[in-house]
Design an enzyme around this catalytic site. Structure first.
Site, short mmCIF file in Angstrom:
data_model
loop_
_atom_site.label_atom_id
_atom_site.label_comp_id
_atom_site.label_asym_id
_atom_site.label_seq_id
_atom_site.Cartn_x
_atom_site.Cartn_y
_atom_site.Cartn_z
N SER A 42 0.82 -1.21 0.00
CA SER A 42 0.00 0.00 0.00
C SER A 42 0.86 1.25 0.00
CB SER A 42 -0.96 0.02 1.20
OG SER A 42 -0.41 0.75 2.28
N ILE A 43 0.22 2.35 -0.36
CA ILE A 43 0.89 3.66 -0.39
C ILE A 43 1.28 4.12 1.00
CG2 ILE A 43 -1.18 5.12 -0.12
CD1 ILE A 43 -0.02 6.83 -2.48
N LYS A 44 0.66 3.53 2.03
CA LYS A 44 0.91 3.95 3.40
C LYS A 44 2.33 3.63 3.86
CE LYS A 44 -3.29 5.52 4.37
NZ LYS A 44 -3.57 6.90 4.79
N ASP A 45 3.02 2.74 3.14
CA ASP A 45 4.42 2.46 3.49
C ASP A 45 5.24 3.74 3.47
OD1 ASP A 45 3.67 -0.17 3.53
OD2 ASP A 45 4.89 -0.80 1.83
N ALA A 48 4.40 5.89 6.60
CA ALA A 48 4.76 5.18 7.82
C ALA A 48 6.25 5.30 8.10
CB ALA A 48 4.35 3.71 7.72
#
Length: 453
Positions: A42-45, A48
């Site tokens: 996901s793009i959230k890597d 994060a």
């Protein structure tokens, strides 16, 4: 040699992929920034890792510390990967509307997951926001990242997502379309792109039940706008500090149903197995198609991978229970045959040879056995083969001597998902009676054909 020192070095530089079928007929060039190619899918890597790095620099996250965050799953995965490499513990709070797959994945990488109720106010002590805050107060050497108000979230996209898109399109991007959740992705990316070209249009996709759209249009936080919704990963019941509404040009809302259906179409028509928000992103774009011109270049953000939603939007039963898919029934299977296939039956006094002849003549494997009006059993090609092979002389036996169990009887309106649970290795067909009293049969091959349409 090109060798990465650890998994965190593979974050970013995800591909930009042209959409061909699902956007056919739309003006311009439609591209997808497919961020499920990140290691955490996901793009959230991106954000994060950035939040961890900033927290370390500011001394808020110390060696051996505990990462605490409220997450719909994807941010948690990115934080968990960083924790594995850097030696931190993780505790995540999430809501009971999130898919089980997301929770299981977080646990697989060593995180503790606490599930909280969805339908409570953000300041309710049971909410996943409040529980995360409480844990951060109670656990020594811990830090609550609070992705909603942590500006390192949008900084990650200003530093990586925006520049990547600008470079990949050679600066020709005219529109960015992105679902709106914490605000980090759309705001950070938009800030960079607007600096490069203030004429680039930024379209935020929201869900009905979120207050963000009305807030964007009026500046008013209207809690009457808030109601439960099924879409995951975007939409909010408050306004996170990551938002800078001045860099967003338009908000468009889509329904839970339309987003889910479109995600499935992306998989079938483009080979892009994406999450809920990707479907909603494309649905929102289609609702705005009249605003596009032939020379436009549109980039849509596809946040995460469909594996997180296998038990939800990619599960037919889940979709049908929510009215997102029409359930095919026994009647539909029979109708698809065009009424050409009449029911072939046997009486118990016929012979095995008679049964074999009928199977060859009509190319069928299953025949119900009726004694008058009552079904008393069945004959199957598989069952006959086993008996004839073991005892060749049985060919002249009566059907009554080799009778198998009757096929299950169902209603004509029975969904095919129920039919599939009744048809198995021991039982190859089901029967139903229509409104005028005629019997019909459905076999496993009928179901396979129906499910393939």
């Amino acid at each position: 040699m090109d060798i990465k020192n650890n998994i965190l070095e593979t974050i970013g530089n995800t591909p930009l992929i042209r959409l061909n079928k699902i956007t056919k007929g739309l003006p311009g060039t439609i591209l997808a920034k497919v961020d499920y190619f990140n290691p955490g899918n996901s793009i959230k890597d991106r954000m994060a890792l950035k939040m961890v790095e900033v927290a370390e620099q500011e001394g808020k996250l110390k060696p051996g510390g505990t990462i605490i965050e409220c997450t719909s799953g994807n941010t948690g995965m990115g934080l968990a990967l960083a924790a594995v490499v850097k030696g931190y513990k993780c505790i995540f709070t999430t809501t009971d509307k999130q898919s089980k797959e997301k929770m299981d994945i977080l646990k697989a990488v060593g995180a503790e997951v606490i599930v909280c109720p969805t339908n409570v106010e953000p300041d309710d002590p049971r909410s996943y926001y409040s529980v995360a805050q409480r844990l951060a107060r109670e656990i020594p050497n811990s830090y609550h990242f609070n992705q909603y108000d942590n500006l390192a979230n949008r900084l990650a996209h200003y530093e990586t997502t925006g520049p990547e898109i600008w470079k990949q399109t050679d600066g020709k991007i005219t529109h960015l379309v992105c679902t709106a959740g914490t605000g980090g992705t759309i705001t950070g990316t938009a800030q960079y792109l607007k600096e490069k070209n203030p004429n680039i249009q930024i379209w935020a996709i929201d869900v009905y039940g979120s207050l963000l759209t009305k807030y964007f249009r009026t500046g008013e936080i209207d809690m009457d706008e808030v109601h439960p919704y099924i879409s995951e990963g975007f939409g909010e019941d408050f306004v996170p500090k990551n938002y800078d509404m001045s860099v967003i040009d338009h908000f468009e809302q889509v329904t839970d149903k339309d987003g889910a259906i479109m995600a499935r179409k992306l998989a079938k028509e483009e080979g892009l197995f994406c999450g809920y928000s990707a479907g909603s992103c494309i649905q929102g774009l289609l609702q705005l198609k009249d605003r596009l011109k032939a020379d436009d270049m549109v980039v849509c953000i596809f946040h995460d991978h469909g594996s997180r939603y296998v038990g939800k939007i990619y599960n037919d039963q889940w979709m049908m229970e929510r009215g997102f898919m029409e359930a095919k029934t026994f009647r539909d299977v029979v109708s698809a045959r065009g009424g050409k296939q009449r029911l072939i039956t046997l009486s118990p006094d016929k012979t095995v040879t008679d049964a074999v002849d009928l199977m060859r003549k009509y190319d069928i494997e299953h025949i119900p056995v009726f004694d008058g009006e009552n079904m008393i059993g069945s004959i199957s090609e598989g069952g006959l083969f086993q008996q004839v092979f073991a005892q060749p002389e049985i060919r002249q036996a009566t059907i009554e001597e080799v009778l198998e169990k009757p096929f299950p009887m169902v209603e004509f309106t029975t969904p095919i998902e129920k039919l599939s649970s009744l048809i198995n290795k021991e039982n190859g067909a089901v029967l139903a009676k229509d409104e005028i009293g005629n019997y019909h049969i459905v076999t496993k091959y009928d179901l396979l054909q129906a499910l393939g349409k």
